[in-house]
Enzyme design. Structure first.
Site, PDB file in Angstrom:
ATOM      1  N   SER A   1       0.862  -1.178   0.000  1.00 23.53           N
ATOM      2  CA  SER A   1       0.000   0.000   0.000  1.00 23.53           C
ATOM      3  C   SER A   1       0.901   1.231   0.000  1.00 23.53           C
ATOM      4  CB  SER A   1      -0.887  -0.037   1.255  1.00 23.53           C
ATOM      5  OG  SER A   1      -1.627   1.154   1.365  1.00 23.53           O
TER       6      SER A   1
ATOM      7  N   LYS B   1      -1.128  -0.851  -4.260  1.00 27.52           N
ATOM      8  CA  LYS B   1      -2.354  -0.107  -3.952  1.00 27.52           C
ATOM      9  C   LYS B   1      -1.970   1.337  -3.701  1.00 27.52           C
ATOM     10  CE  LYS B   1      -4.849   0.038   0.165  1.00 27.52           C
ATOM     11  NZ  LYS B   1      -5.587  -0.602   1.286  1.00 27.52           N
TER      12      LYS B   1
ATOM     13  N   LYS C   1      -2.789   5.120  -2.621  1.00 30.44           N
ATOM     14  CA  LYS C   1      -3.731   5.958  -1.903  1.00 30.44           C
ATOM     15  C   LYS C   1      -4.089   7.130  -2.816  1.00 30.44           C
ATOM     16  CE  LYS C   1      -4.006   3.901   2.122  1.00 30.44           C
ATOM     17  NZ  LYS C   1      -5.277   3.428   2.689  1.00 30.44           N
TER      18      LYS C   1
ATOM     19  N   ASP D   1      -7.054   3.185  -3.231  1.00 28.50           N
ATOM     20  CA  ASP D   1      -7.827   3.275  -1.981  1.00 28.50           C
ATOM     21  C   ASP D   1      -7.989   4.751  -1.629  1.00 28.50           C
ATOM     22  OD1 ASP D   1      -8.964   3.061   0.520  1.00 28.50           O
ATOM     23  OD2 ASP D   1      -7.295   1.972   1.457  1.00 28.50           O
TER      24      ASP D   1
ATOM     25  N   GLU E   1     -10.940   0.889  -3.777  1.00 28.76           N
ATOM     26  CA  GLU E   1     -11.307   0.637  -2.385  1.00 28.76           C
ATOM     27  C   GLU E   1     -11.899   1.885  -1.751  1.00 28.76           C
ATOM     28  OE1 GLU E   1      -8.238  -1.399  -0.185  1.00 28.76           O
ATOM     29  OE2 GLU E   1      -8.833  -0.531   1.725  1.00 28.76           O
TER      30      GLU E   1
ATOM     31  N   ASP F   1     -13.894  -1.277   2.711  1.00 26.91           N
ATOM     32  CA  ASP F   1     -13.076  -1.384   3.916  1.00 26.91           C
ATOM     33  C   ASP F   1     -13.908  -0.771   5.060  1.00 26.91           C
ATOM     34  OD1 ASP F   1     -11.148  -1.111   5.916  1.00 26.91           O
ATOM     35  OD2 ASP F   1      -9.698   0.000   4.735  1.00 26.91           O
TER      36      ASP F   1
ATOM     37  N   LYS G   1      -9.828  -6.522   7.895  1.00 28.28           N
ATOM     38  CA  LYS G   1      -8.727  -6.226   8.810  1.00 28.28           C
ATOM     39  C   LYS G   1      -9.155  -6.716  10.182  1.00 28.28           C
ATOM     40  CE  LYS G   1      -7.488  -1.931   6.484  1.00 28.28           C
ATOM     41  NZ  LYS G   1      -7.726  -0.480   6.525  1.00 28.28           N
TER      42      LYS G   1
ATOM     43  N   GLY H   1      -4.340  -4.282   6.168  1.00 32.02           N
ATOM     44  CA  GLY H   1      -3.430  -4.001   7.271  1.00 32.02           C
ATOM     45  C   GLY H   1      -3.604  -2.579   7.743  1.00 32.02           C
TER      46      GLY H   1
HETATM   47  O1  OSB Z   1      -7.344   2.040   4.438  1.00 27.83           O
HETATM   48  O2  OSB Z   1      -6.253   0.258   4.135  1.00 27.83           O
HETATM   49  C1  OSB Z   1      -6.359   1.353   4.689  1.00 27.83           C
HETATM   50  C2  OSB Z   1      -3.223   2.061   6.785  1.00 27.83           C
HETATM   51  C3  OSB Z   1      -3.756   2.769   7.835  1.00 27.83           C
HETATM   52  C4  OSB Z   1      -5.106   3.038   7.821  1.00 27.83           C
HETATM   53  C5  OSB Z   1      -5.918   2.601   6.768  1.00 27.83           C
HETATM   54  C6  OSB Z   1      -5.384   1.862   5.727  1.00 27.83           C
HETATM   55  C7  OSB Z   1      -3.998   1.618   5.723  1.00 27.83           C
HETATM   56  C8  OSB Z   1      -3.310   0.929   4.643  1.00 27.83           C
HETATM   57  C9  OSB Z   1      -1.981   0.285   4.986  1.00 27.83           C
HETATM   58  O3  OSB Z   1      -3.680   0.929   3.495  1.00 27.83           O
HETATM   59  C10 OSB Z   1      -1.955  -1.165   4.690  1.00 27.83           C
HETATM   60  C11 OSB Z   1      -0.741  -1.800   5.328  1.00 27.83           C
HETATM   61  O4  OSB Z   1      -0.700  -1.984   6.559  1.00 27.83           O
HETATM   62  O5  OSB Z   1       0.194  -2.110   4.575  1.00 27.83           O
HETATM   63 MG    MG Z   2      -8.549   0.974   3.069  1.00 28.33          MG
END
Ligand code: OSB
Ligand code: MG
Length: 377
Positions: free
Chosen positions: A138, A164, A166, A191, A217, A241, A265, A293
């Protein structure tokens, strides 16, 4: 065969990320987190990590609220339970439906404890079937598009095959197109962490399809069921999510055809038991599931990897190598990326990793100790 708890330790730690992680809701440079250690009457330990962040932005929980719920309610109640098992938490957690992160830390520690009591790997106790789990990475929001493209390139060189990105309004079509142009082969996900308005269904579907984005996402707010359904109708694969907080919210999204894929998660949905329940429900209705995660340290990551070895989870997880997050992870054997973009499922007792005492001490900021009632006979 199970025994009561003797003591619990609730620690607050702070650990710097290798680089800032920026999302549509904020930047994180150092992670503040809670680690819970349970100890039974025979001295066996169980470890859990709380994924609530310092600020309540991703969800309503924070280190402070979760620490309060765990320390003031959950631990005192659990210390009274004569024989603890992974589902011992349910009666103690009554009334705490809106504190799933606090509940998860305790539930997951109980799973680790119970697996260690039985000298079995947690992955096996949870019904895991795979020796390695496929993972991706991510990638946060970057100051510039070239910086993002460069970082993605480094991850691909390291062996990740699924990325992924952001995104948020203003950081969407352009960076996504740049990454797609440079890396035509990559499995590309995005995401938005709820940042888009339901009015942008059309524009999102245009840039997502043009750039072969495999899934989008959580583009819209938590309860925007109709907007997610409309995006699906435009031919975009929608992953949820934040919208899925329990069985009821997942059933609603399924019924309204607002979901293709579920990001599970465990740290955010109350733990392993509810994660399995949600994944089974989604997969049973023909949807796909994967394990997400929350920038966990090696302790939470080991839990997530164990869960991800279950058969429901068929898309690559957001579980990267320890070095993607922390220079000094808290565990003795940091997770490393293996062949085929995978992490190995630890097969020692419980979560299969042990805390590295030096790294742990460096990160420790505050400790609370709890003792059970003195028992006789
Ligand atoms: O939305 O998936 C999410 C990290 C913190 C809060 C929300 C998210 C995330 C990640 C990180 O996308 C995923 C990871 O731990 O590698
Ligand atoms: Mg997410």
């Amino acid at each position: 065969m199970t025994v009561p708890l003797r003591a619990a330790t609730l620690d607050e730690l702070e650990i710097p990320l290798v680089e800032p992680f920026e999302t549509s809701f904020g930047v994180e440079r150092r992670r503040r987190l809670l680690i819970l250690r349970l100890e039974d009457a025979d001295g066996t330990e169980g470890w859990g990590e709380c994924v609530a962040a310092r600020a309540p932005l991703y969800s309503a929980e924070s280190v402070e609220t979760a620490g309060w719920v765990i320390g003031e309610i959950l631990i005192p109640r659990l210390l009274e339970v004569p024989r603890v098992r992974p589902d011992s938490l349910a009666p103690s957690a009554r009334g705490l439906e809106t504190h799933p992160m606090a509940r998860a830390a305790v539930e997951m520690a109980l799973w680790d404890l119970s697996a260690r009591q039985r000298h079995r790997p947690l992955a096996k106790e949870l019904g895991g079937v795979r020796p390695r789990v496929e993972v991706g990475v991510s990638v946060g929001i970057f100051p510039t598009v070239p910086a993002l493209v460069h970082r993605v390139g480094r991850y691909l060189e390291a062996g990740y095959r699924r990325v992924k990105l952001k995104v948020r309004p203003g950081w969407d079509a352009v960076p996504v197109a740049a990454v797609r142009r440079e890396y035509p082969e990559v499995r590309l996900w995005v995401d938005a962490n709820r940042a888009f308005s339901p009015r942008s269904v059309r524009t999102i579907s245009q840039w997502a399809k043009r750039n072969e984005v495999e899934l989008v996402e959580q583009p819209f707010p938590t309860s925007a069921v109709e907007a997610h359904a409309r995006l699906r109708k435009e031919g975009v694969r929608v992953c949820l999510d934040e919208s899925v907080v329990d069985r009821g919210s997942l059933e609603l999204s399924l019924r309204r055809r607002a979901i293709d894929v579920l990001n599970v998660k465990p740290g955010r949905v109350g733990g392993h038991r509810s994660s399995i329940e949600l994944a089974r429900l989604a997969v049973g209705r023909g949807r796909l599931a994967w394990v997400g995660g929350m920038l966990e340290t090696g302790i939470g990551r080991a839990h997530n990897v164990a869960l991800a070895s279950r058969p429901e989870f068929t898309l690559p997880a957001d579980l990267s190598a320890s070095g993607r997050y922390y220079t000094d992870d808290l565990i003795d054997r940091p997770f490393e990326l293996g062949p085929g973009s995978t992490l190995e499922v630890p097969l020692g007792p419980g979560i299969g990793v042990e805390v590295d005492p030096r790294a742990y001490r460096r990160a420790l900021r505050r400790r609370r100790r709890f003792r059970g009632p003195r028992r006789t006979g």
